[in-house]
Write an enzyme that holds these catalytic residues in place. Structure first.
Site, short mmCIF file in Angstrom:
data_model
loop_
_atom_site.label_atom_id
_atom_site.label_comp_id
_atom_site.label_asym_id
_atom_site.label_seq_id
_atom_site.Cartn_x
_atom_site.Cartn_y
_atom_site.Cartn_z
N LYS A 159 10.37 6.40 21.88
CA LYS A 159 11.08 5.18 21.99
C LYS A 159 11.54 4.96 23.57
CE LYS A 159 13.48 5.76 17.66
NZ LYS A 159 14.74 6.82 17.19
N VAL B 277 12.55 0.82 17.95
CA VAL B 277 13.30 1.50 18.89
C VAL B 277 14.97 1.24 18.43
CG1 VAL B 277 14.46 1.54 21.23
CG2 VAL B 277 11.94 1.20 20.76
N ALA C 243 0.78 -1.27 -0.18
CA ALA C 243 -0.05 -0.08 0.05
C ALA C 243 1.02 1.27 -0.14
CB ALA C 243 -0.78 0.02 1.17
N GLY D 241 16.65 1.82 15.58
CA GLY D 241 17.06 1.22 14.19
C GLY D 241 17.48 -0.15 14.21
N GLY E 178 18.54 10.74 5.24
CA GLY E 178 17.09 9.80 5.24
C GLY E 178 17.06 9.32 6.76
#
Ligand code: HSE
Length: 441
Positions: free
Chosen positions: A216, A143, A54, A145, A198
């Site tokens: 987090k 949390v 999606a 990455g 990013g």
């Protein structure tokens, strides 16, 4: 034990996946799933296939190696599709992600999500829905990455009496502070670089003002202490007021400045257990291991009564590291679907929260003052009157540029803030420009 050869000859089991969202993390995940498909199949017997994705905009070029028919703008059709076994949610924001995940769990589908904002606000509702349906809701990527911290807290440390967790859990702010400190780059320039790389959220205030780290640490505190801590329970301060000058002074005194997140559990004087969770910029001694965590890297220290101190370190932001954490959860959830059971979190109670004014720490203060005889004596008297002891003091600049830089001994926040009120009313103090906590060695 299962031998390597029996793993290789295992009958493969097809797991059909629906992906909600295809930004940085979603696109990196599709790439990783494609690259690793055969290897995962050989090692686990799982034949993972992405059936539908999606997206908001069908026309955007995503360089993804899947046919156009896989993409749709109708997220609900993916969740409701009986052919799909597992939903991955990487779209972000609270709605419609919350409703879609609840619907998937109620339909008996397992869910993997990276959505920290959602879990920090509505985790308890979602964990209960997963438990009621007996399916997985996994969220390693929410949390820090790529660092495995959620699974260690949920599983490996499930029996550990955890007392404190402290760390750097926002890659963007750590990247900005590192660039300002090591390369003299301005705040705005460093933020722009983080956005280009990013790491940063679409709304950068979410990183810069500590909301991201707050979400987090709420998730971490919930897992570590087994009570429902939401982002609303977390006090947070960001880094937008930190100046290059503060960083310079801190460096000269033997510290760097980091945005820290902390969660703790302790017994108060009435014998009741209390939980605290906060995010704040602090001076960290250059000799402390957190001082060596630079760029978009994250680190989390977990302190337990039995285990002592553990450190988890690694890439805390960015598409591919975060996708790696999602991928691990997908394999776990897919394996559980094959075996028909889920890994669950039990019901959660609300904790007593520690009153912030009773928290203690040393503080750094940067005061603009008049450069005259007797000024230091007046200022020092104010500290003494409020029971705040001074550890070190330096004068910076002279005449109209004069500043006094203090580091205090450990003091209660209540006393420190009444000291600041009194300092602000002294005629020889022009302004109290920075107040930051200092972390002990
Ligand atoms: N914006 C986040 C960070 C990404 O900078 O850490 C990972 O949650």
């Amino acid at each position: 034990p299962v031998s390597r050869s029996s793993v290789v000859s295992m009958k493969s089991s097809s797991i059909r996946i629906g992906l909600l969202g295809c930004g940085n993390v979603g696109a990196a995940l599709v790439q990783l799933l494609t690259e690793q498909h055969e290897s995962v199949k050989r090692r686990t017997g799982l034949d993972l296939s992405i059936e539908a994705i999606a997206v908001k905009d069908l026309d955007k070029d995503r360089s993804i190696p899947l046919p156009d028919e896989v993409f749709t703008t109708d997220s609900a059709s993916i969740v409701n599709n009986p052919e799909i076994d597992l939903i991955i949610e990487v779209m972000g924001n609270i709605e419609p992600a919350r409703e879609l995940i609840l619907q998937a769990l109620n339909l008996g589908k397992s869910v993997v999500t990276a959505n920290k904002e959602l879990l920090a606000a509505h985790g308890a509702e979602l964990y209960s829905a997963a438990e009621n349906s007996g399916v997985d809701l996994l969220f390693e990527a929410a949390v820090a990455g790529g660092i495995p911290i959620v699974r260690p807290l949920r599983e490996s440390l499930a029996g550990e009496p955890i007392t404190q967790i402290r760390g750097i859990i926002n890659g963007t702010t750590n990247f900005i502070l590192s660039r300002m400190s090591q390369d003299g780059v301005s705040f705005n320039e460093a933020l722009k670089e983080a956005q280009e790389l990013g790491f940063a959220e679409l709304d950068s205030t979410y990183d810069v003002e500590g909301y991201d780290a707050g979400a987090k640490v709420a998730i971490i505190a919930t897992l570590a202490f087994g009570v429902e801590v939401t982002s609303q329970d977390v006090q947070h301060e960001g880094i937008s007021k930190i100046t290059v000058e503060d960083i310079k002074f801190a460096n000269r005194l033997g510290y760097c400045i980091k945005l820290l997140a902390a969660a703790e559990q302790k017994v108060n004087e009435n014998g009741n257990s209390e939980v605290g969770a906060r995010v704040y910029p602090a001076l960290v001694p250059l000799s402390h291991p957190l001082a060596a965590v630079n760029g978009s890297f994250n680190a989390v220290f977990v302190e337990g009564d039995a285990v002592g101190e553990l450190m988890f370190y690694g890439p805390g932001a960015g598409g591919r590291p975060t996708a790696s954490a999602v991928f691990g959860d997908v394999i776990d959830a897919a394996g559980n679907l094959q075996r028909s059971h889920g890994a669950l979190i039990g019901a959660l109670d609300k904790p007593n929260m520690i009153s912030p004014e009773n928290l203690e720490s040393p503080f750094y203060l940067n005061l603009k003052v008049e450069d005259q005889p007797g000024v230091l004596a007046q200022v020092a008297e104010v500290f003494g009157n409020h029971g705040v002891s001074i550890q070190s003091m330096e004068q910076e600049g002279m005449g109209s540029e004069a500043r006094l830089i203090f580091i205090t001994h450990s003091s209660r926040e209540k006393d420190l803030f009444s000291t600041i009120n009194s300092l602000n009313s002294l005629s020889v103090v022009s302004s109290v420009d920075s107040v930051l906590r200092v972390i002990g060695d």
